[in-house]
Design an enzyme around this catalytic site. Structure first.
Site, short mmCIF file in Angstrom:
data_model
loop_
_atom_site.label_atom_id
_atom_site.label_comp_id
_atom_site.label_asym_id
_atom_site.label_seq_id
_atom_site.Cartn_x
_atom_site.Cartn_y
_atom_site.Cartn_z
N LYS A 169 0.81 -1.21 0.00
CA LYS A 169 0.00 0.00 0.00
C LYS A 169 0.85 1.27 0.00
O LYS A 169 2.04 1.25 0.32
CB LYS A 169 -0.98 -0.02 1.17
N ARG A 211 -3.81 -9.98 4.51
CA ARG A 211 -4.04 -10.07 3.07
C ARG A 211 -2.74 -9.69 2.38
O ARG A 211 -2.23 -8.59 2.59
CB ARG A 211 -5.16 -9.11 2.67
#
Length: 227
Positions: A169, A211
């Site tokens: 991210k 995840r």
């Protein structure tokens, strides 16, 4: 199938990007992308579907998905009706605009309160498997993401299993750029070190699932943490 070979326990399938700035796609297009993949994978692994609409969620479950990964945190009635698991993800705003100007008075308090409320609604509706996800990067500035990770134990203390997604991210791109002494964020495919560091941190603070894009490395890290 490669993710499974690398040790993934669940494969998450989505036909609509929810990254910052992403634009929605039609339900027809989302179904075209998602259903054949879920059908093909369901015989090999547990499949979750990353969806925000009842239509797509229902079709994915009919195709074999058993977990709704719900960034809208609104699909618990579908999960209850169909007898599948449900992940409540916190997101401020919509993907297309959520990173424009995220604001919180106290991000940890507000996210915990939201997740507790949604999880209780799901439990009351009859959902038996409930996960909560603080939504790293979903309508949150760098400081908000770091606050949530620093106080992840408070999310865990809500009492539901916690799922955390930090892999590749933008927050990591900025942190890694700082560590490298460069101005531009490190690109997504060069964020492995930050991904593993944040995943190990999340596991250590009580996350029950992460995840990950780099599954083999994440699985190896999880085994070290467990040991």
């Amino acid at each position: 199938l490669e993710l499974l070979a690398e040790g993934a326990d669940v494969v998450d399938v989505g036909g609509e990007s929810t990254r910052p700035g992403a634009q929605p796609v039609s339900a027809e297009e989302e179904l075209r992308r998602v259903v054949p993949v879920v059908e093909a994978l369901a015989a090999h692994a547990r499949v979750s579907v990353d969806a925000r609409t009842r239509e797509v969620a229902r079709a994915a479950v009919a195709a074999g998905a058993t977990l709704l990964n719900d960034v809208s945190a609104s699909l618990w009635p579908v999960a209850a009706e169909l007898g599948v698991g449900w992940v409540a993800v916190h997101m401020q705003g919509e993907p297309g605009t959520m990173q424009a100007a995220p604001h919180y008075d106290d991000v940890v308090v507000e996210v915990c309160a939201f997740l507790a409320e949604r999880a209780e609604l799901a439990r009351a509706a009859g959902v038996e498997e409930i996960w909560v996800d603080p939504g790293i990067g979903f309508g949150k500035a760098l400081g908000h993401n770091l606050d949530l990770l620093a106080h992840l134990d408070r999310v865990v203390a809500l009492g539901w299993p916690v799922l955390v997604g930090t892999s590749r991210k933008a927050t990591l791109g900025r942190l890694l750029a700082d560590s490298d002494g460069v101005a531009e964020p490190v690109p997504p495919d060069d964020r492995l070190a930050g991904s593993i560091a944040s995943e190990v941190w999340a596991m250590h603070r009580g996350a029950a699932m992460v995840r990950a894009h780099d599954v083999r490395a994440a699985v190896q890290a999880s085994r070290v943490v467990a040991a």
